[in-house]
Design an enzyme around this catalytic site. Structure first.
Site, PDB file in Angstrom:
ATOM      1  N   LYS A 101       0.020   8.036  12.197  1.00 14.17           N
ATOM      2  CA  LYS A 101      -1.330   7.744  12.703  1.00 14.17           C
ATOM      3  C   LYS A 101      -2.085   9.020  13.072  1.00 14.17           C
ATOM      4  O   LYS A 101      -3.311   9.087  12.917  1.00 14.17           O
ATOM      5  CB  LYS A 101      -1.244   6.800  13.898  1.00 14.17           C
ATOM      6  CG  LYS A 101      -0.751   5.394  13.542  1.00 14.17           C
ATOM      7  CD  LYS A 101      -1.652   4.701  12.517  1.00 14.17           C
ATOM      8  CE  LYS A 101      -1.278   3.237  12.341  1.00 14.17           C
ATOM      9  NZ  LYS A 101      -2.120   2.561  11.335  1.00 14.17           N
ATOM     10  N   ASN A 152      -6.159  -1.244   7.151  1.00 12.57           N
ATOM     11  CA  ASN A 152      -5.570  -1.867   8.335  1.00 12.57           C
ATOM     12  C   ASN A 152      -4.057  -2.041   8.240  1.00 12.57           C
ATOM     13  O   ASN A 152      -3.392  -2.122   9.274  1.00 12.57           O
ATOM     14  CB  ASN A 152      -6.228  -3.230   8.564  1.00 12.57           C
ATOM     15  CG  ASN A 152      -5.515  -4.061   9.600  1.00 12.57           C
ATOM     16  OD1 ASN A 152      -5.557  -3.773  10.789  1.00 12.57           O
ATOM     17  ND2 ASN A 152      -4.828  -5.115   9.148  1.00 12.57           N
ATOM     18  N   VAL A 206       0.804  -1.217   0.000  1.00 10.65           N
ATOM     19  CA  VAL A 206       0.000   0.000   0.000  1.00 10.65           C
ATOM     20  C   VAL A 206       0.840   1.271   0.000  1.00 10.65           C
ATOM     21  O   VAL A 206       0.309   2.362  -0.253  1.00 10.65           O
ATOM     22  CB  VAL A 206      -0.998   0.026   1.186  1.00 10.65           C
ATOM     23  CG1 VAL A 206      -1.968  -1.136   1.102  1.00 10.65           C
ATOM     24  CG2 VAL A 206      -0.277   0.067   2.523  1.00 10.65           C
ATOM     25  N   TYR A 230       5.811   6.489  13.405  1.00  5.45           N
ATOM     26  CA  TYR A 230       4.521   5.784  13.401  1.00  5.45           C
ATOM     27  C   TYR A 230       3.431   6.662  14.010  1.00  5.45           C
ATOM     28  O   TYR A 230       2.323   6.776  13.466  1.00  5.45           O
ATOM     29  CB  TYR A 230       4.690   4.491  14.197  1.00  5.45           C
ATOM     30  CG  TYR A 230       3.436   3.667  14.384  1.00  5.45           C
ATOM     31  CD1 TYR A 230       2.918   2.902  13.350  1.00  5.45           C
ATOM     32  CD2 TYR A 230       2.808   3.613  15.628  1.00  5.45           C
ATOM     33  CE1 TYR A 230       1.782   2.114  13.539  1.00  5.45           C
ATOM     34  CE2 TYR A 230       1.673   2.840  15.826  1.00  5.45           C
ATOM     35  CZ  TYR A 230       1.177   2.084  14.776  1.00  5.45           C
ATOM     36  OH  TYR A 230       0.047   1.303  14.968  1.00  5.45           O
TER      37      TYR A 230
END
Length: 253
Positions: free
Chosen positions: A167, A93, A67, A163
């Site tokens: 997010k 996900n 992705v 990360y």
């Protein structure tokens, strides 16, 4: 759960061959959905697709997709629409959070990889599929997009900053896309806490103990414990819910 019959629906789950993604694939298939299992490992996707077809008697399509690559996302969308006619539920996900020794040792390649998988991929897939879902306005087929975020987005630690930044961006995408694709498409996020997935395999016993001490329920989650939130947000039970970020984290302090 009321309203969670997905017969006739197509559900696409990235990172769908293992962990929380696999649990969600199984749950949607058990409720009648045709499922698309996408991840970088085609063999793992194909194995799960065979198991799902045998166990639940539904269509299951396996597609290899990284992705973080724009072209892979576009190819995934084209394949699903060509073979299954559309997407009713997209679950972004796929994610990763590599370990690094210190912030100054985070390489450009690692940073770009984390942003690519956790943010760029959901943006491209959400944009492409959300646009198709929304075509025709409120009377169209519509759909639901669910982004799997992380409590790190609001409680960032020094060992997961790239990360956490990705997010946090995903949370922003969730609210923005909810506005962009309304009223036909609902876009929500599940802000997950620590779960026993592949990422957890890198945790030392000391790290696990520290994590559990910071959770009100004193443990990490199991992959199946993400399912209830995903089914709710994908279903008609959440018909007035969009732009929401739902914490499923055991009560991270």
């Amino acid at each position: 759960m009321e309203g969670t019959d997905f017969t006739g629906k197509v559900v696409l789950v990235t990172g769908g061959s293992r962990g929380m993604g696999k649990a969600m694939v199984e749950a949607f298939a058990a409720r009648g959905a045709s499922v698309v299992i996408a991840s970088r490992r085609l063999d793992a996707c194909e194995q799960l697709a065979r198991e799902v077809r045998d166990r639940h008697g539904v269509a299951a399509l396996a597609v290899a997709c990284n992705v973080s690559r724009w072209a892979d996302c576009d190819a995934l969308v084209d394949t699903v629409y060509r073979q299954l006619g559309g997407v009713d539920v997209l679950v972004n996900n796929a994610g990763l959070s590599p370990l690094y020794p210190s912030l100054d040792e985070v390489s450009e390649a690692l940073f770009d990889k984390v942003i690519g998988v956790n943010l760029r991929g959901p943006f491209r897939l959400g944009s492409a599929i959300g646009t198709r879902m929304a075509a025709g306005g409120a009377d169209s087929r519509g759909g639901s997009i669910i982004n799997i975020s992380s409590v790190a987005a609001i409680r960032p630690g020094p060992h997961e900053l790239p990360y956490a930044a990705a997010k946090a961006g995903l949370n922003a995408l969730t609210e923005g896309m909810a506005q962009a694709f309304a009223p036909a498409v609902r876009v929500n996020a599940i802000q997950a806490g620590p779960f026993r997935t592949d990422i957890a395999k890198a945790w030392s016993p000391q790290t696990l103990a520290r994590i559990e001490q910071g959770v009100a329920l004193c443990r990490v989650g199991e992959p199946a414990e993400i399912v209830g939130a995903a089914l709710y947000l994908a279903s008609d039970a959440a018909s007035f819910c969009t732009g929401a970020v739902l914490r499923v984290d055991g009560g991270v302090r």
